[in-house]
Design a protein around this motif. Structure first.
Motif, PDB file in Angstrom:
ATOM      1  N   GLY A 120      15.079  57.339 -18.075  1.00  0.00           N
ATOM      2  CA  GLY A 120      14.959  56.477 -16.910  1.00  0.00           C
ATOM      3  C   GLY A 120      15.800  55.229 -17.066  1.00  0.00           C
ATOM      4  N   ILE A 121      15.748  54.620 -18.243  1.00  0.00           N
ATOM      5  CA  ILE A 121      16.488  53.383 -18.491  1.00  0.00           C
ATOM      6  C   ILE A 121      17.993  53.652 -18.475  1.00  0.00           C
ATOM      7  N   LEU A 122      18.405  54.716 -19.178  1.00  0.00           N
ATOM      8  CA  LEU A 122      19.835  55.048 -19.225  1.00  0.00           C
ATOM      9  C   LEU A 122      20.354  55.376 -17.827  1.00  0.00           C
ATOM     10  N   PHE A 123      19.617  56.234 -17.118  1.00  0.00           N
ATOM     11  CA  PHE A 123      20.025  56.653 -15.777  1.00  0.00           C
ATOM     12  C   PHE A 123      20.172  55.440 -14.864  1.00  0.00           C
ATOM     13  N   THR A 124      19.152  54.577 -14.867  1.00  0.00           N
ATOM     14  CA  THR A 124      19.176  53.427 -13.960  1.00  0.00           C
ATOM     15  C   THR A 124      20.340  52.497 -14.286  1.00  0.00           C
ATOM     16  N   ALA A 125      20.530  52.219 -15.586  1.00  0.00           N
ATOM     17  CA  ALA A 125      21.610  51.304 -15.962  1.00  0.00           C
ATOM     18  C   ALA A 125      22.951  51.844 -15.477  1.00  0.00           C
ATOM     19  N   VAL A 126      23.194  53.131 -15.737  1.00  0.00           N
ATOM     20  CA  VAL A 126      24.498  53.704 -15.383  1.00  0.00           C
ATOM     21  C   VAL A 126      24.661  53.781 -13.868  1.00  0.00           C
ATOM     22  N   VAL A 127      23.617  54.226 -13.158  1.00  0.00           N
ATOM     23  CA  VAL A 127      23.750  54.388 -11.709  1.00  0.00           C
ATOM     24  C   VAL A 127      23.894  53.035 -11.011  1.00  0.00           C
ATOM     25  N   VAL A 128      23.170  52.030 -11.476  1.00  0.00           N
ATOM     26  CA  VAL A 128      23.333  50.698 -10.867  1.00  0.00           C
ATOM     27  C   VAL A 128      24.758  50.203 -11.096  1.00  0.00           C
ATOM     28  N   GLY A 129      25.271  50.414 -12.313  1.00  0.00           N
ATOM     29  CA  GLY A 129      26.646  50.009 -12.601  1.00  0.00           C
ATOM     30  C   GLY A 129      27.641  50.708 -11.686  1.00  0.00           C
ATOM     31  N   VAL A 130      27.510  52.030 -11.601  1.00  0.00           N
ATOM     32  CA  VAL A 130      28.436  52.801 -10.765  1.00  0.00           C
ATOM     33  C   VAL A 130      28.265  52.423  -9.298  1.00  0.00           C
TER      34      VAL A 130
ATOM     35  N   ALA B  24      16.288  57.284  -5.778  1.00  0.00           N
ATOM     36  CA  ALA B  24      15.537  57.295  -7.033  1.00  0.00           C
ATOM     37  C   ALA B  24      15.407  55.875  -7.577  1.00  0.00           C
ATOM     38  N   LEU B  25      16.469  55.089  -7.397  1.00  0.00           N
ATOM     39  CA  LEU B  25      16.479  53.750  -7.978  1.00  0.00           C
ATOM     40  C   LEU B  25      15.531  52.792  -7.295  1.00  0.00           C
ATOM     41  N   THR B  26      15.435  52.895  -5.976  1.00  0.00           N
ATOM     42  CA  THR B  26      14.600  51.925  -5.269  1.00  0.00           C
ATOM     43  C   THR B  26      13.159  52.001  -5.749  1.00  0.00           C
ATOM     44  N   ALA B  27      12.777  53.143  -6.320  1.00  0.00           N
ATOM     45  CA  ALA B  27      11.427  53.264  -6.851  1.00  0.00           C
ATOM     46  C   ALA B  27      11.275  52.465  -8.139  1.00  0.00           C
ATOM     47  N   CYS B  28      12.388  52.027  -8.691  1.00  0.00           N
ATOM     48  CA  CYS B  28      12.351  51.427 -10.023  1.00  0.00           C
ATOM     49  C   CYS B  28      12.476  49.909 -10.016  1.00  0.00           C
ATOM     50  N   THR B  29      12.263  49.270  -8.890  1.00  0.00           N
ATOM     51  CA  THR B  29      12.450  47.825  -8.871  1.00  0.00           C
ATOM     52  C   THR B  29      11.166  47.063  -9.161  1.00  0.00           C
ATOM     53  N   SER B  30      10.062  47.775  -9.186  1.00  0.00           N
ATOM     54  CA  SER B  30       8.790  47.071  -9.272  1.00  0.00           C
ATOM     55  C   SER B  30       8.520  46.537 -10.663  1.00  0.00           C
ATOM     56  N   ASN B  31       7.927  45.355 -10.692  1.00  0.00           N
ATOM     57  CA  ASN B  31       7.507  44.770 -11.966  1.00  0.00           C
ATOM     58  C   ASN B  31       6.030  44.453 -11.912  1.00  0.00           C
ATOM     59  N   GLU B  32       5.330  45.044 -10.952  1.00  0.00           N
ATOM     60  CA  GLU B  32       3.986  44.591 -10.640  1.00  0.00           C
ATOM     61  C   GLU B  32       2.889  44.948 -11.652  1.00  0.00           C
TER      62      GLU B  32
END
Lengths: 345, 348
Positions: A120-130, B24-32
């Motif tokens: 999850g961390i790797l995927f998010t970091a790379v996709v946000v960058g791209v 998929a990413l928008t689900a990952c913004t929460s810090n709650e």
């Protein structure tokens, strides 16, 4: 270095890539040689620094753990610089790299993302960058915006979004599989995983820039975009890909920074854009485009990190460090200019 | 051109991939999830009985740091406790011109009292003077204005005292150890507060002739710089006995560097008082043994002072009819023994 006269486009190119790509036009072989000289002069600077470090702090500086330290500290900014080198070679600039690293590292370390663990961390970091790179690329290539402005806007918004997501808080990573990659237990033959990634990105970057059509197109677009277009290169698409590539490098760097610092913070990647541009320029990449050298950029990064290392080991103030950094940028560029001029006769 | 269809098909594929990745990413913004009340629930300084209505204007810098975020939270929470207090809070800014504009807006709105934490105390002195001239008393929070005419009351932390207490704590731990070595990881070097902290630390260590400060490096209050500078310090100093780190946020990075170097030959004292640092002190399973407070609860106290000022009252527990002109907070040392008391004030 293991660098033949390959920084300029090579002779055996397909017809479509044939236009005089470099600023120098007819002096291409000479320019290739100069790129070599540049790297050599930077190697000289590095050797001088090693000498200074070895004399002032023989125990702490000349030490395997210090080599590991310097390479690890260089790895994050090094990966960003490889991406930056491509963008600058094409005549563009990416001011948003630091902000993208911040946003990607923050997004990848929210509590929600951390629930998905390592992937999850790797995927998010790379996709946000791209994703950020995609926005940059579309705005510049198809929106007709000047790279300086488009990436400046991205700098502001990505930093803002990073602050918004964190609320100014430090997001501590609790996923052990990620944290472990920064610890000595995971070193491969004494080489930290971060350094391996840095080496991998450098080698791939060198191959792509010097040995592929993509690399030659990049140089061609930077040398003369109109000529490149007339020769059949889709300049806009090439530009889009280059900002995507820079974004990808930022995403990878963000993941590396998460491993290194064990956290995500909106202040991450502060002034990376300036460090990356400075490293690329003292490495011998032309700010106006048309010539780029990955090896030079990496040497540039190593010079800066080694300076920091030597100053810290000698317990000097940060003010002195900054003065020296500025002086060395000027000195390196002056040395290069004089070598080029002499070479030109 | 024949390549157009190819491009668009590739473009379509790429677009689809981008859209799904975005979803998929928008689900990952929460810090709650794990958040409860963050700010401290300490007793109010002034009396709790509702009085005349007071509107308090609050202007602070951009909350891009855990401590500053806690400042805003403390101010908001304390104001919410009083039914008669209305808090006008501005969007924080680190830009001097922007903050001046925000404060002028608050002056024009004719708030009753202003609480100002300037991004830069000296640069915002004029706007403090302006407010005072307009008849709006100013509570100057932490970063002091250049002129006492620019505020009615100053309340803030004690940077010198923070260094002093850190030095004393380390000194007491090491006083029987011959040739003890101490290392300092400072904050942003071009801030006056960093120099004051270092001065206090050095002055305290002078009382212990057996202790020598062998190295000092300055980080930038961020995790990233804390990690980088600490890694270098550890490389330079192969053996030492104690470390003082000015700031718990950069301490996250410093602790990471210590873990990466596999070192545990010294103990560490932090600064400011973050929740993660206090948790580590409580767990007592690493090098971090104490932290010296720079309490963000000062913002809650500033709201109390502003309310007392607006209602023309003094401070409960003091015999004067007015609030004091200046209040310097004490930098307590939080250790395993007293950490439970302070944990509620720890900022995230």
């Amino acid at each position: 270095m293991t660098q033949p006269a390959s920084e300029a486009p090579q002779a055996p190119t397909p017809p479509a890539e044939a236009p005089p790509a470099t600023k120098g036009g007819g002096r291409r072989p000479a320019l290739g040689l100069h790129a070599d000289v540049r790297n050599l002069s930077l190697l000289g600077v590095l050797a001088a620094l090693v000498l200074v470090g070895g004399i002032t702090q023989p125990d702490a500086f000349l030490d395997v753990s210090n080599l590991q330290l310097v390479l690890t500290q260089a790895s994050v900014i090094g990966v960003v610089t490889v991406g930056m080198t491509f963008v600058i070679t094409s005549g563009g600039i990416d001011l948003s790299v630091g902000a993208i690293v911040a946003l990607a590292s923050v997004w990848a370390t929210t509590l929600a993302t951390q629930e998905y663990g390592f992937t999850g961390i790797l995927f998010t970091a790379v996709v946000v960058g791209v994703g950020c790179g995609l926005v940059n690329g579309v705005l510049i290539a198809y929106g007709g915006m000047v790279p300086f402005i488009a990436t400046l806007a991205m700098l502001a918004s990505a930093r803002g979004l990073a602050l918004y997501l964190t609320d100014g808080k430090t997001q501590i990573v609790t996923v052990n599989s990620v944290l472990d990659l920064g610890l000595p237990a995971t070193y491969v033959l004494g080489i930290p995983p971060l350094v391996l990634v840095f080496a991998g990105v450098t080698v791939i970057g060198w191959l792509v820039l010097n040995r592929t059509t993509f690399g030659r197109r990049t140089v061609a677009v930077g040398g003369n975009a109109e000529a490149a277009r007339l020769a059949g290169i889709d300049v806009r698409r090439q530009r889009l890909y280059l900002y995507l590539l820079s974004g990808l490098c930022c995403g990878i760097a963000a993941f590396m920074l998460i491993i290194l610092s064990g956290s995500g913070q909106n202040t991450n990647g502060n002034l990376y854009e300036l460090d990356a541009i400075a490293a690329a320029i003292i490495g011998g990449t032309l700010l106006s485009g048309g010539r780029g050298t990955i090896v030079g950029s990496v040497l540039g990064v190593l010079v800066f990190i080694t300076i920091q290392n030597i100053f810290a080991l000698n317990n000097l103030e940060s003010a002195v460090q900054q003065i020296a950094k500025g002086a060395i940028i000027v000195a390196a560029v002056l040395v290069q200019r004089s070598t080029v001029r002499n070479g030109d006769g | 051109m024949p390549r157009i269809p190819v491009t668009s098909r590739r473009g379509l594929l790429f677009g689809a991939a981008a859209v799904s990745a975005g979803a998929a990413l928008t689900a990952c913004t929460s810090n709650e999830p794990k958040k409860a009340g963050t700010a401290a629930t300490t007793a109010a300084a002034a009396d709790d009985k509702p009085g005349t209505p007071v509107t308090i204007g609050f202007a602070g810098p951009q909350a891009d740091h855990g401590w500053l975020n806690a400042i805003n939270q403390n101010a908001k929470d304390r104001a919410a406790k009083y039914s008669e207090v209305t808090l006008e809070i501005t969007e924080g800014s680190n830009d001097t011109a922007a903050q001046i504009g925000q404060i002028q807006t608050l002056i024009n709105k004719k708030v009753d009292v202003l609480v100002i934490l300037p991004a830069d105390g000296k640069a915002l002195t004029q706007v403090g003077l302006q407010a005072m001239k307009a008849g709006i008393p100013v509570i100057n929070l932490d970063r002091v204005f250049a002129s006492p005419q620019a505020y009615r009351c100053w309340i803030g932390g004690d940077n010198y005292g923070m260094g002093l207490n850190a030095g004393r704590y380390i000194g007491e731990q090491l006083k029987d150890k011959p040739d003890a070595k101490v290392v300092e990881l400072a904050g942003i070097d071009n801030l006056e507060l960093t120099r004051q902290r270092t001065q206090g630390f050095d002055d305290a260590l002078k009382n212990y002739p057996n202790i020598k400060k062998v190295a000092r490096q300055a980080a930038e209050f961020t995790v990233e710089t804390g990690q980088a500078k600490m890694a270098q310090l550890l490389q330079a100093q192969k053996q030492f006995d104690a470390l003082w780190n000015h700031d718990d946020d950069q301490g996250v990075g410093a602790l990471r560097a210590i873990a990466q170097a596999g070192r545990d030959d010294f103990f560490m004292v932090g600064g400011a008082g973050s929740k993660s640092a206090m948790d580590a002190i409580k767990a007592d399973n690493g090098v971090l043994k104490a932290t010296v407070l720079y309490p963000p609860t000062m913002a809650a106290s500033a709201i109390d002072l502003a309310r007392a000022l607006g209602q023309k009252k003094g401070v409960g527990g003091m015999s004067e009819l007015e609030i004091p002109a200046s209040i310097t907070l004490y930098s307590a040392v939080v250790t395993k023994e007293n950490v439970d008391e302070y944990l509620p004030t720890g900022f995230i």
